[in-house]
Write an enzyme that holds these catalytic residues in place. Structure first.
Site, mmCIF file in Angstrom:
data_model
loop_
_atom_site.group_PDB
_atom_site.id
_atom_site.type_symbol
_atom_site.label_atom_id
_atom_site.label_comp_id
_atom_site.label_asym_id
_atom_site.label_seq_id
_atom_site.Cartn_x
_atom_site.Cartn_y
_atom_site.Cartn_z
ATOM 1 N N ASP A 108 -18.590 -23.950 -34.871
ATOM 2 C CA ASP A 108 -19.510 -22.945 -34.311
ATOM 3 C C ASP A 108 -19.064 -22.543 -32.914
ATOM 4 O O ASP A 108 -19.861 -22.152 -32.084
ATOM 5 C CB ASP A 108 -20.953 -23.500 -34.281
ATOM 6 C CG ASP A 108 -21.048 -24.794 -33.474
ATOM 7 O OD1 ASP A 108 -19.954 -25.325 -33.121
ATOM 8 O OD2 ASP A 108 -22.167 -25.251 -33.208
HETATM 9 N N1 LIG Z 1 -21.666 -23.697 -42.359
HETATM 10 C C1 LIG Z 1 -20.581 -24.092 -41.671
HETATM 11 N N2 LIG Z 1 -20.676 -25.159 -40.852
HETATM 12 C C2 LIG Z 1 -19.611 -25.538 -40.132
HETATM 13 C C3 LIG Z 1 -18.396 -24.880 -40.213
HETATM 14 N N3 LIG Z 1 -17.519 -25.503 -39.365
HETATM 15 C C4 LIG Z 1 -18.197 -26.520 -38.760
HETATM 16 N N4 LIG Z 1 -19.452 -26.542 -39.218
HETATM 17 C C5 LIG Z 1 -20.486 -27.411 -38.846
HETATM 18 O O1 LIG Z 1 -20.991 -27.019 -37.573
HETATM 19 C C6 LIG Z 1 -21.606 -28.136 -36.948
HETATM 20 C C7 LIG Z 1 -21.251 -28.153 -35.488
HETATM 21 O O2 LIG Z 1 -22.041 -29.034 -34.844
HETATM 22 P P1 LIG Z 1 -21.910 -29.407 -33.357
HETATM 23 O O3 LIG Z 1 -21.500 -28.237 -32.544
HETATM 24 O O4 LIG Z 1 -21.029 -30.625 -33.206
HETATM 25 O O5 LIG Z 1 -23.318 -29.843 -32.975
HETATM 26 P P2 LIG Z 1 -24.611 -28.926 -32.878
HETATM 27 O O6 LIG Z 1 -25.461 -29.262 -34.037
HETATM 28 O O7 LIG Z 1 -24.237 -27.484 -32.817
HETATM 29 O O8 LIG Z 1 -25.169 -29.408 -31.577
HETATM 30 P P3 LIG Z 1 -24.862 -28.913 -30.129
HETATM 31 O O9 LIG Z 1 -23.553 -28.291 -30.169
HETATM 32 O O10 LIG Z 1 -24.846 -30.136 -29.329
HETATM 33 O O11 LIG Z 1 -25.908 -27.981 -29.813
HETATM 34 C C8 LIG Z 1 -21.128 -29.341 -37.711
HETATM 35 O O12 LIG Z 1 -22.240 -29.873 -38.506
HETATM 36 C C9 LIG Z 1 -20.081 -28.842 -38.653
HETATM 37 O O13 LIG Z 1 -20.063 -29.558 -39.873
HETATM 38 C C10 LIG Z 1 -18.316 -23.767 -41.093
HETATM 39 O O14 LIG Z 1 -17.317 -23.140 -41.213
HETATM 40 N N5 LIG Z 1 -19.418 -23.402 -41.774
#
Ligand SMILES: Nc1nc2c(ncn2[C@@H]2O[C@H](COP(=O)(O)OP(=O)(O)OP(=O)(O)O)[C@@H](O)[C@H]2O)c(=O)[nH]1
Length: 606
Positions: free
Chosen positions: A498
């Site tokens: 993200d």
């Molecule tokens: N749907 C989807 N999820 C993804 C993708 N790439 C990563 N993620 C998920 O995005 C999430 C990122 O979480 P983090 O940024 O670590 O944590 P957060 O929940 O955003 O918390 P904070 O960043 O601390 O606000 C993880 O659960 C990943 O599994 C993708 O391409 N698609």
């Protein structure tokens, strides 16, 4: 990748073809010339041999006819009235008859320059001459009185006296050693004699004509070519006539000079194994021995019962026969040389004409290799070159199509390698490249640039509660939101998960970047429409500036990431500049003074 450059070989096929054509033409001309020359030579030699044989046979017939005429003359003289009167006459009449007969003899000698001598010889008194007329150079001499000789011991006398009336005796050809023979003395001569009968029917005497053999042959061969040489031999092969006079009548001087020693093949005529033949030998006449062609015939003479014969021959130097063919040979070789030169001159243009389509194909292949453009091809030709050109054109079209496909898939791969498949935004790799370029340009121009790092707040919860697919849609919507909030020239990229970044490569004032961050925060306050529902998604952002926060792409991204984490730690849903701005931010109202809102429970499904 273009094909390896095609280079024409130094000795091209055109030159080789030209040389090949010229070689064939020269070989054909040479062989034709050689065979026509050798055929002409063989034809000419065999024609000359035939001509020589014909001439020899004609000469032989003339000799036989001449001897027959001499025989007639002798017979005629035996029947002369004056002869008859002498044979049967009384005393008073004999003298007049002798005078008359001498006149007849003289007349005959005048008519026949080949006659040396004409005589009437009586059997009585040991074959005493009765009437005698001799040739003495240009004049005729009648021999009379005491000068008349007894000839009974000569074979031509006693042999003739043995013959019946009307028969003719032909002596062997010998050198005349008879005393007082005038012109005939020591010359090759031949006696032709016939008996004279008395009134009682018995042989009374004989008439004999002495023939100048050389003179006879001079007459016979008058119309023969000058380069024909005449030979005459007796039954044993002794030369009687030879172009080299000292080789004739060798036996007369105690030395045998035989035809079979010079022309071995003539032995077959002497042995009655052949009547005529053509042979070759080295002629020894003259200072330089030369090859000669010779024809010989066997001529029966005298009484057939005795089987006597002469061998008559003609020869001609081979060089004279070949003179014409040598001229032909020179002309032939000149023609061959001329034709060969012509072939060499023509080989170039002909081979160029033949090879032109090949060169067109080579040029087209080279151009296609360099530029992937189809050059001119001889496709309209109806021959194999046309077929080849059409096949080549078809091949070029197919290769062109394959190349287009290859380029398309390559650019697709290239796009895939540099873009995020989910959002379509540039990925980390492309973003880093652009940032590198932008840093380099900013360094050159001494300008500033900024990187804005965006991380969604608590995105994991969206995934966990609404599913990964909805999470994907949120990421796509976020990308859309970011793109629509910045200028075209600004690069929006997804680093992964993200995390998003935005490159501002022209930054006059950092507050403008803060303004954009604030605008984004505002936009994030509004819910996103995802999968038929409204989702409120917030984001935390960090900003790094060049050159203050880093000198290269990695350092700038890292600085922005650190600033973003600070925003996370300070309550999320806000942005922060990198630390270097903190002091700057302390004394100037700026972006760091933006107060983060209290964290909101996300995701909020409305
Ligand atoms: N749907 C989807 N999820 C993804 C993708 N790439 C990563 N993620 C998920 O995005 C999430 C990122 O979480 P983090 O940024 O670590 O944590 P957060 O929940 O955003 O918390 P904070 O960043 O601390 O606000 C993880 O659960 C990943 O599994 C993708 O391409 N698609």
């Amino acid at each position: 990748m273009p094909w390896p450059a095609l280079r024409l070989p130094r000795i091209g096929i055109g030159l080789k073809l030209g040389l090949l054509l010229a070689s064939f033409a020269i070989l054909a001309a040479g062989l034709t010339g050689y065979y026509s020359y050798s055929q002409s030579r063989a034809l000419l030699v065999s024609a000359a041999e035939r001509e020589l044989m014909t001439a020899t046979q004609v000469l032989g017939r003339r000799l036989v006819v001449s001897l027959a005429r001499v025989a007639d003359d002798v017979r005629l003289l035996t029947q002369e009235p004056a002869t008859r009167r002498i044979v049967s006459g009384g005393r008073g009449e004999t003298g007049a008859a002798q005078d008359s007969l001498a006149e007849t003899f003289a007349a005959m000698l005048r008519v026949h320059p080949e006659y040396f001598q004409v005589r009437l010889i009586g059997a009585a008194q040991h074959g005493r001459e009765v009437v005698r007329v001799d040739r003495d150079d240009a004049r005729l001499v009648r021999v009379t009185g005491e000068l008349l000789q007894e000839k009974g011991y000569y074979p031509y006398v006693f042999r003739t006296l043995e013959l019946p009336g009307g028969q003719v005796y032909l002596s062997p050809i010998v050198i005349n050693h008879e005393q007082g023979a005038h012109s005939g003395l020591n010359k090759p001569s031949l006696q032709v004699a016939s008996p004279v009968l008395g009134r009682d029917g018995k042989v009374w005497g004989l008439v004999v004509i002495n023939i100048d053999v050389n003179g006879l042959f001079e007459l016979l061969k008058t119309d023969l070519p000058d380069d024909f040489w005449l030979y005459l031999t007796n039954e044993r092969g002794d030369f009687l006539i030879h172009p080299q006079a000292d080789l004739a009548f060798g036996f007369d001087r105690g030395r045998r000079v035989l035809v079979q020693d010079t022309y071995p093949a003539v032995q077959a005529l002497l042995d009655h194994r052949a009547k005529s033949l053509v042979t070759r030998a080295e002629q020894t006449v003259g200072p330089v021995p030369t090859d000669a062609v010779a024809a010989f015939v066997r001529l029966s003479v005298g009484d057939p019962a005795e089987g006597r014969f002469l061998v008559l021959g003609l020869s001609q130097p081979l060089g004279n026969i070949l003179h014409d063919v040598q001229q032909l040979g020179r002309t032939t070789w000149q023609l061959v040389l001329g034709f060969s030169l012509l072939a060499l001159l023509m080989a170039g243009p002909v081979s160029r004409a033949v090879i032109r389509p090949v060169n067109m194909l080579v040029a087209a292949a080279q151009r296609f290799s360099r530029e992937h453009v189809m050059g001119e091809l001889p496709v309209a030709r109806r021959d194999e070159f046309g077929l080849l050109a059409r096949s080549f054109q078809e091949m070029q079209t197919q290769i062109g199509a394959h190349l287009d496909e290859l380029y398309a898939s390559r650019s697709q791969l290239d796009h895939l390698a540099r873009h995020d498949p989910l959002t379509g935004l540039p990925n980390r790799r492309l973003f880093a490249e652009r940032l590198e370029h932008a840093v380099a340009a900013a360094r050159r121009k001494n300008e500033a640039l900024a990187v804005l790092f965006i991380d969604l707040d608590r995105f994991k919860e969206i995934n966990d509660t609404l599913g990964h697919a909805v999470g994907d849609l949120v990421l796509k919507e976020t990308a859309q939101l970011l793109r629509s909030a910045v200028r075209e020239v600004d690069t929006v990229a997804r680093l992964g998960g993200d995390e998003f970044v935005i490159l501002f490569d022209v930054v006059d004032d950092p507050r403008h970047v803060a303004g954009v961050a604030e605008k984004l925060l505002q936009r994030f306050q509004s819910p996103l429409h995802v999968a038929g529902r409204d989702l409120t998604v917030h984001a935390s952002m960090g900003i790094s500036l060049y050159p203050e926060d880093g000198n290269d792409a990695n350092a700038l991204i890292h600085s922005a990431d650190i600033a973003m984490y600070r925003a996370k730690h300070q309550g999320r849903n806000t942005f922060r500049f990198h630390e270097t701005l903190r002091s700057h931010a302390a004394d100037t109202p700026g972006p760091s003074d933006v107060t983060p809102e209290p964290a909101q429970p996300t995701p909020a499904v409305e």
